[in-house]
Design a protein around this motif. Structure first.
Motif, PDB file in Angstrom:
ATOM      1  N   LEU A   1       4.128  13.431  -1.281  1.00 38.94           N
ATOM      2  CA  LEU A   1       3.866  12.524  -0.170  1.00 38.94           C
ATOM      3  C   LEU A   1       3.325  13.317   1.012  1.00 38.94           C
ATOM      4  CD1 LEU A   1       6.425  13.156   1.893  1.00 38.94           C
ATOM      5  CD2 LEU A   1       7.624  11.617   0.387  1.00 38.94           C
TER       6      LEU A   1
ATOM      7  N   GLY B   1       0.817  -1.209   0.000  1.00 39.90           N
ATOM      8  CA  GLY B   1       0.000   0.000   0.000  1.00 39.90           C
ATOM      9  C   GLY B   1       0.846   1.252   0.000  1.00 39.90           C
ATOM     10  N   PRO B   2       0.206   2.423   0.018  1.00 36.47           N
ATOM     11  CA  PRO B   2       0.929   3.694  -0.033  1.00 36.47           C
ATOM     12  C   PRO B   2       1.558   4.096   1.297  1.00 36.47           C
ATOM     13  CG  PRO B   2      -1.411   4.114   0.084  1.00 36.47           C
ATOM     14  CD  PRO B   2      -1.246   2.615  -0.005  1.00 36.47           C
ATOM     15  N   GLU B   3       1.192   3.380   2.372  1.00 32.99           N
ATOM     16  CA  GLU B   3       1.724   3.734   3.694  1.00 32.99           C
ATOM     17  C   GLU B   3       3.100   3.102   3.892  1.00 32.99           C
ATOM     18  OE1 GLU B   3       0.240   5.601   5.845  1.00 32.99           O
ATOM     19  OE2 GLU B   3      -1.886   5.637   5.243  1.00 32.99           O
ATOM     20  N   LEU B   4       4.038   3.874   4.428  1.00 34.30           N
ATOM     21  CA  LEU B   4       5.351   3.342   4.749  1.00 34.30           C
ATOM     22  C   LEU B   4       5.674   3.713   6.194  1.00 34.30           C
ATOM     23  CD1 LEU B   4       7.666   1.782   3.407  1.00 34.30           C
ATOM     24  CD2 LEU B   4       8.726   3.974   2.913  1.00 34.30           C
ATOM     25  N   PRO B   5       5.550   2.760   7.121  1.00 35.92           N
ATOM     26  CA  PRO B   5       5.780   3.062   8.525  1.00 35.92           C
ATOM     27  C   PRO B   5       7.268   3.057   8.846  1.00 35.92           C
ATOM     28  CG  PRO B   5       5.109   0.782   8.313  1.00 35.92           C
ATOM     29  CD  PRO B   5       5.168   1.351   6.920  1.00 35.92           C
TER      30      PRO B   5
ATOM     31  N   GLU C   1       6.762  17.032   0.622  1.00 30.66           N
ATOM     32  CA  GLU C   1       5.363  17.187   1.015  1.00 30.66           C
ATOM     33  C   GLU C   1       4.774  18.449   0.380  1.00 30.66           C
ATOM     34  OE1 GLU C   1       4.441  17.905   5.246  1.00 30.66           O
ATOM     35  OE2 GLU C   1       2.778  16.496   4.995  1.00 30.66           O
TER      36      GLU C   1
ATOM     37  N   GLY D   1       5.893   7.730  10.105  1.00 30.12           N
ATOM     38  CA  GLY D   1       5.732   7.163   8.775  1.00 30.12           C
ATOM     39  C   GLY D   1       5.323   8.192   7.743  1.00 30.12           C
ATOM     40  N   ILE D   2       5.279   7.770   6.507  1.00 26.47           N
ATOM     41  CA  ILE D   2       4.869   8.637   5.415  1.00 26.47           C
ATOM     42  C   ILE D   2       3.826   7.911   4.570  1.00 26.47           C
ATOM     43  CG2 ILE D   2       7.082   9.813   5.264  1.00 26.47           C
ATOM     44  CD1 ILE D   2       7.747   8.038   2.879  1.00 26.47           C
ATOM     45  N   ARG D   3       3.124   8.704   3.751  1.00 25.48           N
ATOM     46  CA  ARG D   3       2.154   8.132   2.813  1.00 25.48           C
ATOM     47  C   ARG D   3       2.494   8.679   1.435  1.00 25.48           C
ATOM     48  NH1 ARG D   3      -3.430   6.910   1.807  1.00 25.48           N
ATOM     49  NH2 ARG D   3      -3.737   6.320   3.968  1.00 25.48           N
TER      50      ARG D   3
ATOM     51  N   GLY E   1       3.759  11.904   8.364  1.00 25.07           N
ATOM     52  CA  GLY E   1       2.988  11.719   9.578  1.00 25.07           C
ATOM     53  C   GLY E   1       3.908  11.257  10.687  1.00 25.07           C
TER      54      GLY E   1
END
Length: 223
Positions: free
Chosen positions: A203, A169-173, A198, A209-211, A206
DNA sequence: TCATTAAATTGTT
DNA sequence: AACAATTTAATGA
């Protein structure tokens, strides 16, 4: 861990015959590791091919005086460690879990049996090795030619390589200090790069993590 | 469920 | 490298 979950994160199994798949699946051990664990250590004997089922793993090394660098991150769906298996040598890098992970361990014997018996498996490995090669050549290229913002963009985009890591998915923790190690810059510089990316709408950052919002844009950034 | 606290992470200097 | 601010997770009332 169901065999279905395993299949979803071991795309190479799709190329096997049902008989081969059964034999391989029954030899795989699934392990849960806490964040920050050494999954393999430099100098260990290589006994497994390792797949990431959940979480995030980094492949890294540290210099004699203790400085650390990260070569790449491995998200779910990624398999690593075939190099030391193929060359029958000791591990050359560390693999460390960046979060709580579940990992699959395919024993050396099964790996070698697949190499000897399955042409599709060999083709899969060939494609993976080729993909990694171009990824690392790309890293050397932009390490030398691009500014830190663009390097950050490429490093993140590399973690979303659809050939190596299908279906994440687009989430990268991943924390900003880990991203800094991955890109090879200070945490402060990584923070600035992330804010720049950003602002460019590529992207969202957060906590922890990033999205990714625009993967093609990340790949293009700085060209 | 809410308040408190510790730990981790972020943003800035 | 140091600092303050913010977020999260854990704890217990």
């Amino acid at each position: 861990m169901s065999t279905q979950t395993l299949r979803a994160h071991a795309r190479w199994m799709a190329a096997l015959t049902p008989g081969e798949e059964d034999r391989v699946i029954s030899s795989i051990a699934v392990q849960h590791v806490a964040a920050g664990s050494n999954i393999v250590r430099k100098g260990d004997a290589a006994e497994h091919w390792i797949g990431v089922l959940s979480g995030l793993v980094k492949l890294s090394s540290s210099s004699p005086d203790g400085r650390a660098t990260t070569f790449t991150g491995v998200p779910p769906g990624g398999w690593f460690g075939e190099g030391s298996l193929l060359k029958r040598e000791l591990r050359k890098y560390d693999a460390v879990s960046l979060s709580d992970c579940s990992i699959a361990l395919l024993p050396r014997a099964s790996f070698e049996w697949l190499l000897d018996s399955s042409i599709p498996f060999n083709r899969y490995l060939l494609v993976q090795l080729n993909e990694r090669l171009s990824q690392f050549i790309g890293m050397v290229e932009y390490e030398r030619l691009l500014d830190p913002d663009a390097r950050m963009a490429r490093c993140i985009a590399d973690l979303f390589n659809p050939t190596l890591y299908p279906g994440i998915g687009p989430e990268l923790p991943i924390s900003q200090s880990e991203l800094a190690l991955l890109v090879g810059v200070s945490r402060q510089r990584a923070n600035q790069s992330l804010q720049t990316l950003e602002r460019a709408g590529l992207l969202a950052v957060g906590y922890g993590g990033i999205r990714v919002l625009d993967l093609p844009g990340l790949r293009r950034h700085g060209l």
